[in-house]
Each structure stands twice: as C-alpha cells, then as structure tokens.
Scaffold this motif. Sequence first.
Motif, short mmCIF file in Angstrom:
data_model
loop_
_atom_site.label_atom_id
_atom_site.label_comp_id
_atom_site.label_asym_id
_atom_site.label_seq_id
_atom_site.Cartn_x
_atom_site.Cartn_y
_atom_site.Cartn_z
N ARG A 1 27.86 -29.15 6.87
CA ARG A 1 27.12 -29.19 6.23
C ARG A 1 26.61 -29.34 5.05
O ARG A 1 25.58 -30.10 4.33
CB ARG A 1 28.15 -27.70 5.66
CG ARG A 1 27.07 -27.10 4.03
CD ARG A 1 27.82 -25.81 3.63
NE ARG A 1 29.71 -26.09 3.26
CZ ARG A 1 29.14 -26.61 1.98
NH1 ARG A 1 28.37 -26.94 1.04
NH2 ARG A 1 31.16 -26.75 2.37
N GLU B 1 23.19 -31.15 4.22
CA GLU B 1 22.55 -31.57 2.44
C GLU B 1 22.01 -32.66 1.82
O GLU B 1 21.13 -33.06 1.55
CB GLU B 1 24.08 -31.00 1.48
CG GLU B 1 23.43 -29.67 1.43
CD GLU B 1 25.20 -29.00 0.51
OE1 GLU B 1 25.68 -29.25 -0.02
OE2 GLU B 1 25.61 -27.64 0.62
N ARG C 1 26.18 -23.35 7.28
CA ARG C 1 27.54 -22.90 6.67
C ARG C 1 27.78 -22.29 8.38
O ARG C 1 28.79 -22.04 8.63
CB ARG C 1 27.91 -22.31 5.50
CG ARG C 1 28.97 -21.99 5.51
CD ARG C 1 29.02 -20.70 4.50
NE ARG C 1 29.25 -21.60 2.99
CZ ARG C 1 29.93 -22.87 1.80
NH1 ARG C 1 31.12 -22.79 3.04
NH2 ARG C 1 29.75 -22.88 0.99
N SER D 1 19.90 -17.21 9.55
CA SER D 1 20.78 -17.77 8.55
C SER D 1 21.46 -18.78 8.14
O SER D 1 20.19 -19.14 7.95
CB SER D 1 20.84 -18.23 10.56
OG SER D 1 22.65 -19.05 10.66
N ASN D 2 21.61 -20.00 8.17
CA ASN D 2 22.36 -21.02 6.94
C ASN D 2 23.24 -22.59 7.52
O ASN D 2 23.73 -21.72 8.82
CB ASN D 2 22.72 -21.00 5.63
CG ASN D 2 24.09 -19.92 5.76
OD1 ASN D 2 24.79 -20.09 6.47
ND2 ASN D 2 23.86 -19.15 5.62
N THR E 1 16.29 -28.64 13.18
CA THR E 1 15.45 -28.48 11.71
C THR E 1 14.30 -29.23 12.03
O THR E 1 13.37 -29.24 11.69
CB THR E 1 16.11 -29.71 10.58
OG1 THR E 1 16.13 -30.48 11.10
CG2 THR E 1 17.08 -29.18 9.96
N THR F 1 18.68 -28.91 4.71
CA THR F 1 19.52 -27.71 4.56
C THR F 1 18.11 -26.47 4.71
O THR F 1 18.70 -25.55 5.08
CB THR F 1 20.26 -27.38 3.14
OG1 THR F 1 21.66 -28.05 3.41
CG2 THR F 1 20.94 -25.96 3.42
N GLN F 2 16.99 -26.80 3.76
CA GLN F 2 16.23 -25.61 4.09
C GLN F 2 15.08 -25.48 5.29
O GLN F 2 14.04 -24.87 5.34
CB GLN F 2 15.39 -26.02 3.08
CG GLN F 2 16.82 -26.07 1.25
CD GLN F 2 16.67 -24.09 1.18
OE1 GLN F 2 16.39 -23.56 1.42
NE2 GLN F 2 18.36 -24.07 0.80
#
Length: 394
Positions: free
Chosen positions: A71, A75, A52, A49-50, A104, A80-81
């Motif tokens: 989002r 960033e 967004r 998934s991401n 995260t 994000t990663q």
Amino acid sequence: MWRHIASNAVTFLILGLFLLGGVILWGRGQYDAPGPLAQAICLQVERGSNMRAVGNNLAAQEAVSSAMVFRLGAEYEEKTQALKAGSFLIQPESSMKEIVDTVTRGGASTCGTEVVYRIGINQISTQVRELDPATSKYVERVEFTPGVDELPEIYTQTKANADTRYRIAVAEGVTSWQIVEAMKSIDLLDGTVAAVPAEGTLAPDSYEATKGQDRNTILALMQAVQEQRLAEAWEARDPGLPIETPQEMLILASIIEKETGVPEERRQVASVFINRLNQGMRLQTDPTVIYGITKGEGVLGRGLRRSELRAATPFNTYVIDALPPTPIANPGRASLMAAAQPAEEDYVFFVADGTGGHAFAQTLEEHNRNVAAWRVIEAERGAAAAGNASTGGD
C-alpha cells in the motif's frame, strides 16, 4: 547539563533519521524484489475497492510479503487512485511494483471468466470459459447453442459480472451472410445491420467485444483487417501468377478455403488451381457450384445433383472458363497467402483420400486411380453406416 541533553537529542535524531532511511531502503527493496508467489493467481479487484483491501487480499494469498509495504509503495508512486476494477493474472514471483502496475494500467481483464460467441460454418455456439492461472489455459465451463438450448444459469450469472470478457470468434470459410445472421443473435450487441458486407471482405479471427457495442463497429473492424491482409498477400505474391487483381486473389483464396480443412494442403490446392488457370482448364470445384445455389445463405445439406453440375450459372466452374465473379466465403490469412504463394507442383487434379485430406495427381490416369480408391472408401463407409443403422448402432 542542557548542552548534554541537546547533544543526546541530536544523536537520537540522527539515529532516528538513519533508522528511518534504513526502513525506507528496506521497504523499497521489498517493493521492487521478486515476490513470494509460487503459482499464478487470478486477482479479483471489485468496483469500489482500494489498495489496502487489494494488499490484504494479496497477502492472504501469499503473493506479497507485506500488505503495508504494498500500500505504501502504491502511495509513493501516486497510483493509489488509479486502481482499476477487473480480473488480473498475477504471474509467479511478481514484485509488488509489477502488481501495482498491473492493477492500475487499465484495459481489458487479463484473466477470469470469458464468454466466446463462436460463428462456425455449420452452427453458432456460445461458450463460457475460465482461465486457469496455473496453466494459462482456458477451461470450458459450459457451451450451448443460442435459440436451441435453454440459456444456462451460469451464462446469465457471468453476463452480470462487470469484469467478464467477451469475444466473437469467426471461423475460416464462413460467409458474410452467416456472420451477420449470427451477430444478430448475439444478445450482447446492439445496432441494426442495414446490408450484408460483400463476400470475402470479413476477416475470420477472434475479436474483443463489449456490452452494447454496435454490430456495425465490429463488422467495420473485420473489413479493415481483411483489407490489410489482402494488401499484404498481394504485395507478397509470386511473380507470374495468372491473377490480375487483388479481388481475383481474394476469390481464389476463398475457393482454397472451402476445398480443404488441412492447413498443410492449402498451398498444394492453390497450385492445382493456378496450374489449371495457366493451362486454360476449368477449375471444376464443387464449392463454387454450391455457392451459386445457396448464395452463401447457409449450407446446402445434400450432395450436388447432375443437373446442378451442368447448369450454366456464373458460379458453376464446371461450365465457366475462369474464376467465379465473387468470393464464395471469407478466407483466412493462410488461404490468402496460399493463393499468393502456391506450392511449386505440377498437380492439376485432387480428390478426397479418406483421411480428411486429398490425393493429388499430375495426370488424368493417376487421378482416375485416386478417384476409384475414394469410391471404394465411400462404399465401405456407406455399408458400415447401414450396418450400424440396422443393429441400432453402439
């Protein structure tokens, strides 16, 4: 003319920058502010998934006011990663920043489905349960006995989920042999246990487990926890106890553990044994005799025979004058502390009182009255059981 156009362009640029700055400040405020979520939810983040998709999911559940701000904020923080797959408990009014930190951070899932392998004195069971975000309490979905019951479909499905959590819950008073045998039956684990750890050296508790984890790794953790608990109890022990070594304290704690299932009685039971040791009396406790018969390999499943109470064995505290040579189970922290800090009582006798607890006595005369009362309760229960059997019960 050109000067007028240039002047207007500069004005528009300044205005645009001002507006952009205002938007950024607004977005930052939205990102840091308490969110609109009214009730806790369990957020599922699938593998691959991401941010967004996560933001859209949160917006759909009214956990964030803007998926785009969520989002962009992630960033901006360069997270994000770092998105992790799993199930995450999102508390009411969590800010977008807090949610990003949660998804995260990594580590075990904080909600969703959990499989608990329960190792008890009389049986082992497997429980599939799910956290209810609204109450932060687990709700049982199914419980079964491995090797006896057919594997429920929900268990198979749950094990196939990557974010399922696993725990091994060991009850107080279970023997080391029982723990090892139970762990052999847990299909989640791997590895062969070459030898059963010494009795009393495995800490009863709840332990996180993972698929394919070596059984010996978990046993080593249990031993390390018990070693630490014993050291703490030994350090905190009352002065003048008739216990010379930490091992003797561990033995006494294991007897306390097997003698009572009532938490508030532990220190009283400890005082009885301490008083007996101080007075040179025999401990005369049935659980030690039982351990001498079973060696901790399962439960006796019947009452003790007179011949067994008279037999001269190292674990028969009706015959020997001191503690048995080893613990008779794995005691929990509370029993260790009871052995270290017994109640200041003059009791030297106790017997079951019919409520699940015990009646304590300082004199033999008082103890005999308590025993007589218990015999009456036993007789009444036996008569009631016979009556139910003859009528088929209810």
